[in-house]
Write a protein that holds these residues in place. Sequence first.
Motif, mmCIF file in Angstrom:
data_model
loop_
_atom_site.group_PDB
_atom_site.id
_atom_site.type_symbol
_atom_site.label_atom_id
_atom_site.label_comp_id
_atom_site.label_asym_id
_atom_site.label_seq_id
_atom_site.Cartn_x
_atom_site.Cartn_y
_atom_site.Cartn_z
ATOM 1 N N GLU A 13 -45.154 13.364 -48.641
ATOM 2 C CA GLU A 13 -46.405 13.441 -49.395
ATOM 3 C C GLU A 13 -46.280 12.693 -50.720
ATOM 4 O OE1 GLU A 13 -44.944 15.926 -47.941
ATOM 5 O OE2 GLU A 13 -46.393 16.553 -46.414
ATOM 6 N N LYS A 14 -45.119 12.795 -51.346
ATOM 7 C CA LYS A 14 -44.907 12.081 -52.606
ATOM 8 C C LYS A 14 -44.881 10.572 -52.367
ATOM 9 C CE LYS A 14 -41.810 11.825 -56.604
ATOM 10 N NZ LYS A 14 -40.577 12.356 -57.233
ATOM 11 N N GLN B 173 -46.445 9.014 -50.021
ATOM 12 C CA GLN B 173 -47.822 8.595 -49.764
ATOM 13 C C GLN B 173 -48.604 8.461 -51.061
ATOM 14 O OE1 GLN B 173 -49.237 7.818 -46.620
ATOM 15 N NE2 GLN B 173 -50.821 7.014 -47.982
ATOM 16 N N SER B 174 -48.382 9.383 -51.987
ATOM 17 C CA SER B 174 -49.057 9.299 -53.288
ATOM 18 C C SER B 174 -48.626 8.051 -54.045
ATOM 19 C CB SER B 174 -48.747 10.547 -54.116
ATOM 20 O OG SER B 174 -49.211 11.714 -53.466
ATOM 21 N N ASP C 191 -50.303 5.056 -52.437
ATOM 22 C CA ASP C 191 -51.706 4.948 -52.848
ATOM 23 C C ASP C 191 -51.814 4.406 -54.259
ATOM 24 O OD1 ASP C 191 -52.425 5.978 -50.409
ATOM 25 O OD2 ASP C 191 -52.613 8.046 -51.123
#
Length: 703
Positions: A399-400, A402-403, A406
């Motif tokens: 998740e990190k 992916q952040s 982005d």
Amino acid sequence: METTPCPTTPRWNVDRPFLTGRFHQETKGTSRFADSFSNTGDEKAIGCYDVGVQEVIVMDDVLCALVGIEGRYISIKRRVHTQGNDNYDFSVSFQVDASMDLALQEMAKRIFPLCESFVLIEQFVESRSQFKTGLVNHAFAATLRAFLLDYEAMVAQLEHQFRLGRLSIQGLWFYCQPMMASMQALSTVIRKASANNFAGSAVLNLLQSQAKAMAGDNTVRSLLEKMTQCASNAYLGILERWVYEGVIDDPYGEFFIAENKSLQKESLTQDYDAKYWRQRYSLKDGIPSFLANIAGTILTTGKYLNVMRECGHNVQAPTSENSKLMSFGSNHHYLECIKVAYDFASGELLNLIKEKYDLMGKLLSIKHYLLLDQGDFLVHFMDIAREELTKKLDEINEEKLQSLLDLALRSTAAAADPCHEDLTCCVERSSLLKRMATLKDLEVRSFSDSNDMEEPVSITGLETFSLSYKVRWPLSIVISKKALTKYELIFRFLFRCKHVERQLCGAWQVHQGVRAFNISGTAISRSSLLCRSMLKFISSLLHYLTFEVLEPNWHAMHNRLQTAKSIDEVIQHHDFFLDKCLRECLLLLPELLKKVEKLKSLCLQYAAATQWLISSSIDITKLEEPSDSSSASQKLKQLRLKNPSRVQKAITRDAAVTDSILKFEREFNAELQSLGPILSTSSQAEPYLTHLAQWILGIGSDK
């Protein structure tokens, strides 16, 4: 002698309404001409009568036998032999009284095949008139019923002449002969159809093959062709709905296209081996012979219409009277109709995917990110995600990542791409070599030994990081899970190369930072040469991958897609592009790939050790900073007098540094030299490796 008028032999008309009445039902209870010869008691043997009387009685019985009714002296024996399931063999035979005049017996037996054919056809009509036997059988039975009505009308005319006393046994035989060949040909078809429980296309093929076998008899051949045409009307109705609407309206499973409803379109984005496009609709055995050469086109036409319906697009193909498929013949008009329907479906689907769903835009976006066509976002991402990527697999937070991805996309030129939100990141659980070996469908040459499959001892996100892309229906037909997996494999290889290049550039910057010192002839100068060789190797490899493989192949695919006539051509060109890139990027050549991965690992090890190598050597080089060598020597003597232990430690440390650099140099050169011959040999079979071989050998010759 009064001339007997010839009864009219009726011509079978396929347009005649299907009547339900039966001739013999009307005549069965009527008085017969021969009743005057019968007794109220038991029947006498026919041999008791004169030959003239016998002829009248025999003719009366034969006329009954012609419509399947037993006479007083002609009996019928029916036999049914079951052969398992619904298959059976029905047979019938007619027998005469043994006391009958031999000449009359012979004449009657000549007519019996016609009687037997009638009974067989009648029985087939009764058994195949139910819808459960299939639409083709039902249509065939209805056509046979119309034919039998005309046949019974002929028998009625013959009986009328007989009752008027104008028909002899020889005349009866004469008038029956024209129907003999037609009835026997139909009975042959019926026997085969009943014995094998034929339905659907099997019945049509049987009729067509029998028509070809009767090519010498124009009347019989024409009859069988008309039978085939009438029986095929229902089948062509199913075909018409498929090629004009993309709908399989086949309640009895007669159509030659099967639908597998268990295969859903969602599998294209989830399953690497998704069979949706190839097996959702497929050809079955038993294709009608008149459609055999165009069966693939028919299958594809309906598939295309189904895709458009799934997209909510109007799939009704334009139809007219000239495009109806309700008949076929030697003019092959039905083939032209199918070709027109295919062209419509193919063109509409291709325009829909290209225009409305912007296929080329998606492919170009994938090229930007997964083939690193625009790598500014990747540079930024590798900077901000460096700490996370260097962790072990179990410690990485996707998740990190992916952040951070982005953030990198929004902070660079990629923000202008409307498709950048479809980009996602993932962390694989195995190295590139291991992953390649799991894809059995790729033509990957086997490894020479099992040790090649061993995972690195400490594998991090840098070895397993990958980008993926969200693709939705109907673009998933072209950019399926399998195609995306191939893109991801190429990305992982490029990403690893980019990482090695960045690390070596960092090492080169460290070397440049100590150029102010006099490092000539020291371990640092040798390290600088090694760093330059490694940079040249990785730069040559990246140049080859980018400008010799990806770009030319992409432009070739782009040009082919512009001229593609169908979505299947688009899929073919796209898959060819990916397979060619995988092969030319060395990913399908494990021996070469393993060598390249080994060289990259050495480069990374060297880059990681550079800071220690420089810091361990800088003390000695600082003493040599003055330009005057005599003064440097003087200072060195003074340092030895004041602090001899410090000098001894520095010399020992410098020797260790030199040994480390020499070890890296030996291993790198050995791997590079072993790669050269492999490339040279492989380039003979794989010409695309010629340029890479020249560059690699060029690096070796620089030494």
